[in-house]
Design an enzyme around this catalytic site. Structure first.
Site, PDB file in Angstrom:
ATOM      1  N   HIS A  44       0.825  -1.215   0.000  1.00 39.49           N
ATOM      2  CA  HIS A  44       0.000   0.000   0.000  1.00 39.49           C
ATOM      3  C   HIS A  44       0.855   1.259   0.000  1.00 39.49           C
ATOM      4  O   HIS A  44       2.052   1.225   0.285  1.00 39.49           O
ATOM      5  CB  HIS A  44      -0.967   0.009   1.188  1.00 39.49           C
ATOM      6  CG  HIS A  44      -0.322   0.099   2.539  1.00 39.49           C
ATOM      7  ND1 HIS A  44       0.212   1.262   3.044  1.00 39.49           N
ATOM      8  CD2 HIS A  44      -0.144  -0.836   3.499  1.00 39.49           C
ATOM      9  CE1 HIS A  44       0.676   1.050   4.253  1.00 39.49           C
ATOM     10  NE2 HIS A  44       0.496  -0.233   4.552  1.00 39.49           N
ATOM     11  N   CYS A  62       3.433  -4.554   6.503  1.00 41.76           N
ATOM     12  CA  CYS A  62       3.046  -4.370   5.111  1.00 41.76           C
ATOM     13  C   CYS A  62       4.244  -3.931   4.279  1.00 41.76           C
ATOM     14  O   CYS A  62       5.287  -3.588   4.807  1.00 41.76           O
ATOM     15  CB  CYS A  62       1.950  -3.315   5.008  1.00 41.76           C
ATOM     16  SG  CYS A  62       0.385  -3.821   5.754  1.00 41.76           S
TER      17      CYS A  62
END
Length: 117
Positions: A44, A62
Site C-alpha cells: 500500500h 506491510c
C-alpha cells in the site's frame, strides 16, 4: 497471492488484538491497498515513510510504497497473482497462513506431494 484490493482502507491494529491506544497500536487510512496474505499483509501507499523505504523497517508488516508506485501496483495486480517478496528478514509463511499456503510451498516440494507422480 493477491486476494483483494481497496482504493482506500483504514488499517487498525485492533483487528489482530492490539488496542489502537496501546504501544505500537495504530489506526491509519491508506490508499491503494492490495492484500497479499490472510495475515493482514498488504502492499500500500505510505507517503509518510518514503524516505526510509528499503532502508529501515518502518511498517507494521506491510510493504510500503510511494503513492505513485502503490497506485501503479494497485492498477496492475489482479486477484490470484503471485507476489514474491525477496530480501526480507521476516518469517517464512506456514500452514497458519490459511488458504494461500499453497503459494508458499517451493515448486519442487509441491510436485513431490502430487498424486500424479
Amino acid at each position: 497471492m493477491v486476494t483483494e484490493s481497496h482504493r482506500d482502507i483504514t488499517m487498525d491494529s485492533s483487528t489482530f488484538g492490539l488496542a489502537v491506544d496501546a504501544p505500537g497500536g495504530y489506526r491509519t487510512d491508506v490508499e491503494y491497498a492490495v492484500r497479499i496474505s490472510n495475515n493482514g499483509e498488504f502492499v500500500h501507499a505510505a507517503p509518510w515513510s518514503e524516505s526510509s523505504q528499503g532502508i529501515e523497517n518502518v511498517s507494521h508488516g506491510c510493504i510500503n510504497l510511494s503513492t505513485d508506485r502503490a497506485g501503479w501496483f494497485f492498477g496492475f495486480a489482479q486477484p490470484g497473482d503471485v507476489v514474491e517478496v525477496k530480501n526480507s528478514i521476516g518469517p517464512q509463511l506456514s500452514a497458519a497462513d490459511g488458504d494461500i499456503y499453497d503459494w508458499a510451498i517451493p515448486w519442487e516440494e509441491w510436485k513431490a506431494g502430487s498424486a500424479l507422480k
